[in-house]
Design a protein around this motif. Structure first.
Motif, PDB file in Angstrom:
ATOM      1  N   UNK A  60      14.094 -38.240  18.528  1.00 36.94           N
ATOM      2  CA  UNK A  60      14.678 -38.347  17.186  1.00 36.94           C
ATOM      3  C   UNK A  60      14.855 -39.813  16.791  1.00 36.94           C
ATOM      4  N   UNK A  61      15.357 -40.635  17.712  1.00 35.46           N
ATOM      5  CA  UNK A  61      15.533 -42.064  17.417  1.00 35.46           C
ATOM      6  C   UNK A  61      14.183 -42.728  17.134  1.00 35.46           C
ATOM      7  N   UNK A  62      13.173 -42.366  17.893  1.00 34.05           N
ATOM      8  CA  UNK A  62      11.842 -42.934  17.683  1.00 34.05           C
ATOM      9  C   UNK A  62      11.267 -42.542  16.336  1.00 34.05           C
ATOM     10  N   UNK A  63      11.414 -41.274  15.980  1.00 35.38           N
ATOM     11  CA  UNK A  63      10.920 -40.812  14.677  1.00 35.38           C
ATOM     12  C   UNK A  63      11.681 -41.503  13.542  1.00 35.38           C
ATOM     13  N   UNK A  64      12.984 -41.713  13.726  1.00 33.79           N
ATOM     14  CA  UNK A  64      13.799 -42.394  12.707  1.00 33.79           C
ATOM     15  C   UNK A  64      13.327 -43.834  12.508  1.00 33.79           C
ATOM     16  N   UNK A  65      12.968 -44.499  13.596  1.00 27.59           N
ATOM     17  CA  UNK A  65      12.460 -45.870  13.483  1.00 27.59           C
ATOM     18  C   UNK A  65      11.120 -45.896  12.752  1.00 27.59           C
ATOM     19  N   UNK A  66      10.299 -44.878  12.959  1.00 23.06           N
ATOM     20  CA  UNK A  66       9.024 -44.805  12.251  1.00 23.06           C
ATOM     21  C   UNK A  66       9.255 -44.605  10.751  1.00 23.06           C
ATOM     22  N   UNK A  67      10.230 -43.780  10.405  1.00 27.72           N
ATOM     23  CA  UNK A  67      10.565 -43.574   8.993  1.00 27.72           C
ATOM     24  C   UNK A  67      11.103 -44.870   8.390  1.00 27.72           C
TER      25      UNK A  67
END
Length: 101
Positions: A60-67
């Protein structure tokens, strides 16, 4: 006790102006794009780590950084578009003022 002596060598003023004029604008844009690319890479790595370790928190943290990286790129696109529009309006208003005379 150490002492330092500064030697200042004169340089042509034209060389100083030509070196420093275009750099700040291009560097700012490039820096923002590089920051976004770094954030995207960081997000991909963290999401991949989360998938490998079966840790949904890291995914989730990784996807948030991509967003966040995507938003940074979109913001930069909007700034560049606004600058281009402002420049065009300025040029057109200058032409309109010339036609009034």
């Amino acid at each position: 006790m150490l002492t330092f002596t500064a030697i200042v060598l004169p340089q042509p003023a034209e060389a100083l102006v030509n070196i420093h004029t275009p750099i700040p604008i291009a560097f700012a844009v490039m820096s923002n794009r590089l920051d976004a690319a770094a954030k995207d890479a960081e997000g991909k790595l963290e999401a991949a780590y989360g998938e490998l370790t079966d840790d949904s928190g890291h995914v989730i943290k990784g996807k948030a950084k991509q967003v966040q990286a995507s938003a940074m790129n979109t913001a930069e696109d909007l700034k560049q578009g606004a600058k281009a529009t402002a420049k065009k309006v300025s040029e057109l208003s200058g032409k309109a003022a010339d036609n009034i005379k």
